[in-house]
Design an enzyme around this catalytic site. Structure first.
Site, PDB file in Angstrom:
ATOM      1  N   SER A 126      40.146   1.219  -7.639  1.00  8.46           N
ATOM      2  CA  SER A 126      40.298  -0.376  -7.930  1.00  8.46           C
ATOM      3  C   SER A 126      39.122  -1.132  -6.286  1.00  8.46           C
ATOM      4  O   SER A 126      39.293  -1.852  -7.678  1.00  8.46           O
ATOM      5  CB  SER A 126      41.793  -0.329  -7.472  1.00  8.46           C
ATOM      6  OG  SER A 126      42.320   1.011  -7.576  1.00  8.46           O
ATOM      7  N   HIS A 176      41.020  -4.234  -2.585  1.00  9.26           N
ATOM      8  CA  HIS A 176      41.179  -4.511  -3.839  1.00  9.26           C
ATOM      9  C   HIS A 176      40.231  -6.071  -3.328  1.00  9.26           C
ATOM     10  O   HIS A 176      39.388  -6.492  -4.061  1.00  9.26           O
ATOM     11  CB  HIS A 176      42.383  -5.489  -4.378  1.00  9.26           C
ATOM     12  CG  HIS A 176      42.811  -4.322  -4.694  1.00  9.26           C
ATOM     13  ND1 HIS A 176      43.989  -4.095  -5.708  1.00  9.26           N
ATOM     14  CD2 HIS A 176      42.802  -2.791  -4.490  1.00  9.26           C
ATOM     15  CE1 HIS A 176      44.725  -2.984  -6.263  1.00  9.26           C
ATOM     16  NE2 HIS A 176      43.713  -2.086  -5.439  1.00  9.26           N
TER      17      HIS A 176
END
Length: 202
Positions: A126, A176
């Site tokens: 991610s 993230h």
């Protein structure tokens, strides 16, 4: 722009780095999902576990970006890479695309190590995927209204992805956001108008 019309062989030839990353992540997932002792050991060998990193296992700042915590985790990340990766690989070039992806993924893991707490364990591509989003953000920043379709598609996706990062349970928020920031910073360097002009002259 992000609708894939290539057949399988055309996709592989046009986007070899995206293809290679999808294959590597899938192979690692299959190998680490088998219910055998060596598979479990391989799985635990690659996870980003902060107290083990602090104990000197520095490879865990790299390997987590190829590990996933379940099939849906893998599917979501690889689908995102499949859809958004090709446009960045095509525009930035293969080496620049790979640099953005790897730096975003590695620095996402580094940020998680320093900011996530000693007991934190993490895995997933991610951070690198958010690096792709960040690079598109840099491209939008420089091009302003030159690519209205890119702006209309990517800005809502970036905003929604950031919002969902804070709403979904069990998400590595630090990874993230760090990946997004690193992708944006590297993108600012790569996509500066003067640099793009120099690409076109080669």
């Amino acid at each position: 722009m992000f609708i894939r019309t290539e057949n399988f062989s055309q996709y592989i030839r046009a986007y070899p780095f995206v293809t290679a990353l999808i294959i590597i992540n899938t192979i690692v997932f299959v190998l680490t999902s088998m219910p055998f002792q060596w598979n479990l050991e391989l799985y635990h060998f690659g996870l980003g576990v902060n107290y083990l990193i602090a104990d000197g296992e520095w490879w865990r700042l790299f390997t987590p970006m190829f590990m996933h915590l379940g099939f849906m985790h893998l599917l979501f990340n690889m689908f995102s890479l499949f859809i958004f990766g090709p446009e960045l690989e095509k525009f930035a070039g293969k080496a620049r695309f790979l640099t953005i992806y790897m730096l975003a993924g590695i620095f996402a893991n580094i940020a998680t190590y320093f900011l996530g707490g000693i007991e934190t364990a993490h895995a997933g591509a991610s951070g690198a995927i958010f690096g792709i989003f960040g690079a598109f953000g840099a491209l939008i920043y420089y091009t302003k209204n030159a690519f209205p379709q890119l702006r209309q598609i990517m800005l809502p996706i970036i905003v929604l992805s950031v919002i969902m990062t804070f709403l979904q349970p069990g998400v590595n928020i630090i990874g993230h956001i760090a990946g997004l920031i690193v992708g944006f910073i590297v993108g600012l360097s790569y996509f500066h108008p003067k640099r793009i002009v120099s690409w076109r002259k080669r």
